[in-house]
Design a protein around this motif. Structure first.
Motif, mmCIF file in Angstrom:
data_model
loop_
_atom_site.group_PDB
_atom_site.id
_atom_site.type_symbol
_atom_site.label_atom_id
_atom_site.label_comp_id
_atom_site.label_asym_id
_atom_site.label_seq_id
_atom_site.Cartn_x
_atom_site.Cartn_y
_atom_site.Cartn_z
ATOM 1 N N ASP A 336 0.812 -1.220 0.000
ATOM 2 C CA ASP A 336 0.000 0.000 0.000
ATOM 3 C C ASP A 336 0.846 1.271 0.000
ATOM 4 O O ASP A 336 0.300 2.372 0.154
ATOM 5 C CB ASP A 336 -0.919 0.004 1.225
ATOM 6 N N ARG A 337 2.177 1.133 -0.141
ATOM 7 C CA ARG A 337 3.088 2.285 -0.189
ATOM 8 C C ARG A 337 2.812 3.260 0.959
ATOM 9 O O ARG A 337 2.366 4.391 0.758
ATOM 10 C CB ARG A 337 2.985 2.998 -1.529
ATOM 11 N N PRO A 338 3.039 2.858 2.190
ATOM 12 C CA PRO A 338 2.706 3.708 3.338
ATOM 13 C C PRO A 338 3.590 4.943 3.417
ATOM 14 O O PRO A 338 4.733 4.959 2.931
ATOM 15 C CB PRO A 338 2.949 2.777 4.529
ATOM 16 N N LYS A 339 3.045 6.001 4.035
ATOM 17 C CA LYS A 339 3.771 7.230 4.299
ATOM 18 C C LYS A 339 3.829 7.446 5.810
ATOM 19 O O LYS A 339 2.837 7.273 6.505
ATOM 20 C CB LYS A 339 3.092 8.422 3.626
ATOM 21 N N GLU A 340 4.992 7.818 6.287
ATOM 22 C CA GLU A 340 5.212 7.960 7.718
ATOM 23 C C GLU A 340 5.100 9.421 8.122
ATOM 24 O O GLU A 340 5.643 10.309 7.449
ATOM 25 C CB GLU A 340 6.586 7.415 8.082
ATOM 26 N N SER A 341 4.394 9.675 9.219
ATOM 27 C CA SER A 341 4.251 11.030 9.741
ATOM 28 C C SER A 341 5.189 11.191 10.929
ATOM 29 O O SER A 341 4.795 11.044 12.089
ATOM 30 C CB SER A 341 2.795 11.284 10.156
ATOM 31 N N ASN A 342 6.473 11.458 10.632
ATOM 32 C CA ASN A 342 7.461 11.519 11.708
ATOM 33 C C ASN A 342 7.784 12.941 12.139
ATOM 34 O O ASN A 342 8.617 13.162 13.013
ATOM 35 C CB ASN A 342 8.751 10.825 11.278
ATOM 36 N N GLY A 343 7.146 13.953 11.525
ATOM 37 C CA GLY A 343 7.360 15.332 11.932
ATOM 38 C C GLY A 343 8.590 15.978 11.337
ATOM 39 O O GLY A 343 8.917 17.117 11.685
ATOM 40 N N LEU A 344 9.292 15.303 10.450
ATOM 41 C CA LEU A 344 10.522 15.839 9.865
ATOM 42 C C LEU A 344 10.319 16.221 8.409
ATOM 43 O O LEU A 344 9.486 15.655 7.700
ATOM 44 C CB LEU A 344 11.649 14.806 9.945
ATOM 45 N N ILE A 345 11.114 17.197 7.973
ATOM 46 C CA ILE A 345 11.253 17.499 6.551
ATOM 47 C C ILE A 345 12.699 17.177 6.208
ATOM 48 O O ILE A 345 13.603 17.981 6.472
ATOM 49 C CB ILE A 345 10.935 18.977 6.254
ATOM 50 N N PRO A 508 5.559 31.446 21.070
ATOM 51 C CA PRO A 508 6.339 30.864 19.967
ATOM 52 C C PRO A 508 5.509 29.849 19.193
ATOM 53 O O PRO A 508 4.582 29.236 19.746
ATOM 54 C CB PRO A 508 7.511 30.189 20.681
ATOM 55 N N PRO A 509 5.778 29.687 17.919
ATOM 56 C CA PRO A 509 5.033 28.703 17.127
ATOM 57 C C PRO A 509 5.214 27.297 17.689
ATOM 58 O O PRO A 509 6.193 26.991 18.380
ATOM 59 C CB PRO A 509 5.640 28.830 15.727
ATOM 60 N N GLU A 510 4.251 26.439 17.402
ATOM 61 C CA GLU A 510 4.292 25.045 17.866
ATOM 62 C C GLU A 510 4.874 24.171 16.760
ATOM 63 O O GLU A 510 4.480 24.250 15.597
ATOM 64 C CB GLU A 510 2.895 24.559 18.223
ATOM 65 N N ILE A 511 5.832 23.324 17.128
ATOM 66 C CA ILE A 511 6.499 22.421 16.180
ATOM 67 C C ILE A 511 5.910 21.016 16.325
ATOM 68 O O ILE A 511 5.726 20.525 17.452
ATOM 69 C CB ILE A 511 8.018 22.393 16.422
ATOM 70 N N VAL A 512 5.620 20.380 15.198
ATOM 71 C CA VAL A 512 5.129 19.002 15.232
ATOM 72 C C VAL A 512 6.217 18.115 15.836
ATOM 73 O O VAL A 512 7.365 18.147 15.399
ATOM 74 C CB VAL A 512 4.773 18.517 13.807
ATOM 75 N N PRO A 513 5.887 17.344 16.867
ATOM 76 C CA PRO A 513 6.924 16.536 17.527
ATOM 77 C C PRO A 513 7.531 15.506 16.569
ATOM 78 O O PRO A 513 6.853 14.959 15.709
ATOM 79 C CB PRO A 513 6.169 15.843 18.672
ATOM 80 N N VAL A 514 8.817 15.274 16.736
ATOM 81 C CA VAL A 514 9.546 14.319 15.897
ATOM 82 C C VAL A 514 9.513 12.947 16.560
ATOM 83 O O VAL A 514 9.882 12.795 17.733
ATOM 84 C CB VAL A 514 11.003 14.779 15.687
ATOM 85 N N ARG A 515 9.033 11.947 15.815
ATOM 86 C CA ARG A 515 8.977 10.582 16.313
ATOM 87 C C ARG A 515 9.602 9.672 15.255
ATOM 88 O O ARG A 515 8.957 9.283 14.286
ATOM 89 C CB ARG A 515 7.532 10.150 16.588
ATOM 90 N N LEU A 516 10.893 9.385 15.420
ATOM 91 C CA LEU A 516 11.593 8.533 14.462
ATOM 92 C C LEU A 516 11.408 7.073 14.848
ATOM 93 O O LEU A 516 11.576 6.696 16.016
ATOM 94 C CB LEU A 516 13.080 8.872 14.421
ATOM 95 N N THR A 517 11.082 6.247 13.870
ATOM 96 C CA THR A 517 10.881 4.813 14.111
ATOM 97 C C THR A 517 12.228 4.110 14.081
ATOM 98 O O THR A 517 12.954 4.177 13.083
ATOM 99 C CB THR A 517 9.959 4.207 13.037
#
Length: 608
Positions: A336-345, A508-517
């Motif tokens: 299904d070609r998953p996409k990960e939402s890890n908060g990083l660019i 201050p702006p809110e940053i999406v938390p980084v969650r690396l698998t």
């Protein structure tokens, strides 16, 4: 062109029989071995005596091996080219060969005739006379009974007697057993103890509690009481195949001999020495998993028979919601070609291939230049842990800061000021304190001690208060501008992080938390260290150079693994059984261990 071979046999009364055989080839082998093209069953002929090769329509080459000879026109030789139809007398042992042209144009006719007395190995009488041991050894019946009696006495009577001789000793009795008892016990031991049970050597009754009875599960659980199966017992029983026909009778017999199915000893076999007690065959797993949906209608597992052909695609566990406290993980198939939402660019392609990155690395000096080299590679940031199974966590300070510096101020004779990473509130406080400190220094000047001790008039105090308010307001404005610049679209933070829309300008702006698998396959074991061999590199399995988004799941698909782990159909001889990747008795520590680490872990738990 073909070769026709005719076997001629002359019978009493002058009758001749011919047995023809046609070969569509230019080379024939002759000898006593049954796999020869021309079979010559006589002891005077070698197993692979000679070779007949057709050179052209008129010439044939005969050649023997180094240990044999043939006669051509009475002369012994190893090799001779013979003209077809010249009437050459060719002898191989007692057989005469004649070479002529066949009736079919272009074919060769070879006639083979036995012209001397036969010593054929095919005749039972001659074979018995040649190979018989009569007169040199006892009769076969006597030898068989004698040997059977010896085996019965040495390996049944003696061990049973030794057991009852030593029956009174306790399980850990220090009394030295008799030599007869020791020899009797050793005759029934199938091999050395495994390293996991090395502490039990010499204490057979610790496991074998009752004579002539298999080791019971209760005995195993006295030490291995914290092991758990990969499914509940009722599910395991329901998934086990049912017996049919003779299998029902065999199961009943095994039950009567205290060998029930599903016991510990059904999969784990002791006395295998270094091989250990772990099952090495996938048959133990496939027996239930190849047709599991027929017995468990509500299971979500896919039928599995082997890894190369009948195994589902990998389902990595990825972050779908990077919550700061309790992130949400979901298992999604690679199909299904998953996409990960890890908060990083983080584009891997840019860091591995873009010339701008290479130029940036070249500008680094000192230790940083020696560490990163001329260009970035996967191993520069992804480093294995001490066990060689998982990777160490990626950290800003150790992997990113050489290129992505957070320094924002440098003053003469003062250390470089850097912003803290990962804490927007702390970033705001550091910038506010910095600009307030600058404003205060400008107000007081270099002679700040005299300024603070000097008595001021009312007008001077009002003017200084006005200057102070303006300086502090200006400091707040500069700090706010710097914060907005850092968290803007072109700022330093959004080069790597996802920044949410700012609701309160004062905050201050809110940053999406980084969650690396760090572990995509929690139900499997994959040590990276053994795969760092030969011409394999990271790009062989992980297509990082083509990944433009950090949300890409760079886990290799099953077919990439099957290119090497495929011992069928001529594939590379690398293990592809279930135990290579999966653990049956999993616990909180086992999935994170290599096979060697698991063995040491179990040894520590079972050794007193």
């Amino acid at each position: 062109m073909a070769i026709r071979v005719e076997f001629i046999k002359r019978r009493p009364g002058g009758r001749v029989t011919v047995k023809p055989k046609l070969y569509d080839a230019d080379v024939l082998s002759l000898g006593r071995a049954t796999n020869c093209d021309v079979y010559l069953p006589d002891l005077r002929v070698g197993l692979h005596h000679a070779r007949l090769q057709r050179l052209n329509d008129n010439r044939v080459r005969l050649e023997t091996d180094e240990d044999h000879r043939m006669r051509v026109n009475g002369a012994l030789t190893r090799r001779r080219d013979v003209h077809v139809g010249a009437g050459a007398d060719i002898r191989i042992g007692p057989y005469q060969l004649t070479l002529t042209e066949a009736e079919t144009p272009g074919d060769l006719l070879v006639t083979v005739e036995l012209v001397e007395a036969s010593t054929a190995v095919g005749e039972a009488t001659d074979e018995h006379e040649v190979f018989s041991m009569k007169g040199y050894a006892p009769d076969r019946r006597v030898s068989a009974w004698t040997f059977m009696t010896f085996v019965f006495a040495a390996f049944l009577v003696l061990p049973v007697a030794a057991y009852f001789m030593n029956a009174g000793a306790g399980p850990r009795d220090t009394q030295e057993p008799s030599q007869i008892a020791t020899i009797g016990n050793l005759s029934w031991i199938s091999g050395e103890m495994s390293s996991a049970h090395a502490n039990l050597v010499g204490n057979c009754r610790d496991c074998h509690e009752n004579a002539f009875e298999r080791v019971r599960d209760e005995t195993c659980l006295t030490c291995h009481d914290d092991l758990r199966n990969h499914a509940h017992m009722d599910v395991l029983s329901a998934s086990r195949p049912t017996h049919e026909g003779a299998g029902v009778w065999l199961a009943t017999v095994r039950e009567g001999l205290s060998i029930p199915e599903g016991r510990c000893g059904s999969c784990h076999f002791e006395h295998n020495g270094p091989e250990g007690v772990t099952p090495s065959s996938s048959g133990f797993c496939v027996e239930c998993h190849q047709d599991m949906d027929k017995r468990l209608s509500d299971t979500e597992l896919v039928n599995v028979a082997d890894f190369p052909r009948r195994h589902p695609e990998f389902k990595p566990q990825i972050v779908t919601e990077p919550h700061p406290v309790a992130p949400i993980f979901t298992r999604i198939s690679l199909v299904d070609r998953p996409k990960e939402s890890n908060g990083l660019i983080f584009p891997h392609e840019f860091h591995l291939k873009d010339p701008e990155v290479a130029r940036k690395v070249e500008t680094l000096g000192g230790d940083a230049q020696r560490r990163w080299g001329d260009e970035l590679e996967c191993a520069d940031c992804h480093r294995l842990d001490a066990a060689g199974a998982l990777f160490q966590p990626i950290e800003m300070e150790s992997e990113c800061q050489d290129c992505h510096s957070l320094a924002f101020a440098a003053e003469p004779d003062a250390p470089v000021r850097s912003l803290p990473h990962g804490e927007p509130e702390e970033v705001k406080r550091v910038l506010e304190d910095f600009y307030l400190a600058q404003a205060t220094a400008q107000l007081l000047g270099d002679n700040w001690r005299d300024t603070l001790s000097r008595q001021l008039t009312a007008d001077d105090r009002a003017r200084r208060q006005r200057l102070r308010d303006e300086a502090f307001e200006n400091a707040q404005t500069r700090a706010r501008m710097m914060i907005n610049r850092l968290f803007s679209e072109d700022g330093a933070c959004q080069k790597c992080h996802i920044v949410k829309a700012q609701v309160d300008p004062e905050e201050p702006p809110e940053i999406v938390p980084v969650r690396l698998t760090n572990r995509y396959l929690p139900k499997a074991v994959f040590p990276h260290a053994p795969h760092e061999s030969g011409d394999l590199d990271c790009g062989t399995c992980h297509r990082a150079e083509d990944s433009k988004e950090s949300s890409d799941v760079l886990l290799p698909g099953r077919m990439i693994c099957a290119e090497c782990h495929n011992d069928d159909r001529g594939g590379a001889a690398i293990a592809s059984d279930c135990q290579t990747c999966h653990i049956y008795h999993d616990d909180d520590a086992a999935p994170f261990m290599t096979p060697a680490g698991r063995s040491a872990f179990l040894l520590r738990r079972t050794t007193p």
